[in-house]
Write an enzyme that holds these catalytic residues in place. Structure first.
Site, PDB file in Angstrom:
ATOM      1  N   TYR A  34       0.766  -1.247   0.201  1.00 34.67           N
ATOM      2  CA  TYR A  34      -0.016  -0.049   0.125  1.00 34.67           C
ATOM      3  C   TYR A  34       0.753   1.358   0.116  1.00 34.67           C
ATOM      4  CZ  TYR A  34      -3.865   3.254   1.979  1.00 34.67           C
ATOM      5  OH  TYR A  34      -4.900   3.914   1.697  1.00 34.67           O
ATOM      6  N   LYS A  75       0.890   4.136  -2.761  1.00 29.89           N
ATOM      7  CA  LYS A  75       0.559   5.489  -2.565  1.00 29.89           C
ATOM      8  C   LYS A  75       1.566   6.448  -2.786  1.00 29.89           C
ATOM      9  CE  LYS A  75      -3.973   4.804  -1.369  1.00 29.89           C
ATOM     10  NZ  LYS A  75      -4.945   5.400  -2.332  1.00 29.89           N
TER      11      LYS A  75
END
Ligand code: NAP
Length: 253
Positions: free
Chosen positions: A154, A158
């Site tokens: 993640y 991101k």
């Protein structure tokens, strides 16, 4: 140039959480909104809420990681609401684990939804934006882009959203298109509720613990992110591009 009231926006992952709040806020700002998410009924429910509040919206089921789904959904929104010139890439998933336990599948899923999904959506929508010589793109990053234990997939996705955003700003600026990223901190949604469950904490306790570490002393709400998205998506934000705004109740970059 048409009035803002005639603009059409698409918000991905907008059946709930941050995406739903952004969709409702952009509709309140006067835009017609394409509500895209995996489940048709859930999309329809948000679109109906917008219409009941006096806005204009259509719900379209779409897996953002699927190329033909994306093409069909963007065409449907364009046909029903007009050329989309505002895009919020919000759809997201978590597959948290420490790297030594993370499966390749969990890595791929997170990359596919956040990065491939944002790429496919933006490639489809920029065709309308460049033709209209106007566009506003907002990508959801996260404070996790700065590194977060258990989120190697993640965090990488991101951080990738930030490079993606800056490059879109450079490539599309000459067509009147801006691209900016919002990097939320802790926001109270089903996503953070699932994180609390994963670490075995009651959500109320989890929220309290998170708030204790946030300078403004509270957790974020989806509406906090919607307010930032509203600014980036406004006509008057045309000279703001390639930026990453941390919306985290304090400085996180
Ligand atoms: P959420 O409540 O889990 O909502 C995410 C939505 O995206 C869900 O409706 C989900 O559908 C949908 N979605 C997942 N995969 C999709 C796909 N392939 N195609 C289309 N839609 C898909 O999450 P949230 O907290 O509102 O987060 C929204 C965005 O903000 C995400 O990008 C997230 O990474 C980012 N963010 C959140 C926080 C936070 O604290 N909440 C912090 C930083 C960044 P299903 O429900 O059907 O799976």
């Amino acid at each position: 140039m048409p009035e803002q009231s005639t603009r059409t926006a698409i918000v991905t992952g907008s059946a709930r959480g941050i995406g739903a709040a952004v969709a409702e806020r952009l509709a309140a700002d006067g835009m017609a909104v394409g509500v895209l998410d995996l489940d048709q009924d859930a999309c329809t429910a948000v679109a109906e809420r917008i219409v009941a509040a006096g806005g204009k919206a259509v719900g379209v089921a779409c897996n953002v990681a699927d190329e033909s789904d994306v093409q069909a959904a963007v065409e449907k929104v364009a046909a029903e609401l007009g050329a989309p010139t505002v895009l919020v890439n919000n759809a997201g998933v978590l597959r948290d684990n420490l790297i030594f336990k993370m499966s390749a599948n969990d890595w791929d899923t997170v990359m596919n939804v956040h990065l491939r999904g944002s790429f496919l959506m933006t490639r489809a929508v920029q065709a309308y934006m460049t033709k209209e010589k106007y566009g506003r793109i907002v990508n959801l990053s996260s404070t996790s882009a700065l590194g977060n234990r258990g989120q190697v997939n993640y965090a990488a996705a991101k951080a990738g959203m930030q490079g993606f955003t800056k490059t879109l700003a450079i490539e599309l600026g000459k067509f009147g298109v801006t691209a900016n990223a919002i990097a939320p901190g802790f926001i109270e949604t089903d996503m953070t509720k699932a994180t609390a469950e994963r670490v075995g904490m009651d959500f109320e306790e989890f929220k309290k613990a998170a708030a204790a570490g946030i300078p403004v002393g509270r957790g974020g709400k989806p509406e906090d992110i919607a307010a930032a998205a509203s600014f980036f998506c406004s006509e008057e934000a045309g000279f703001v591009s390639g930026q990453v705004l941390y919306v985290a109740g304090g400085p996180r970059d």
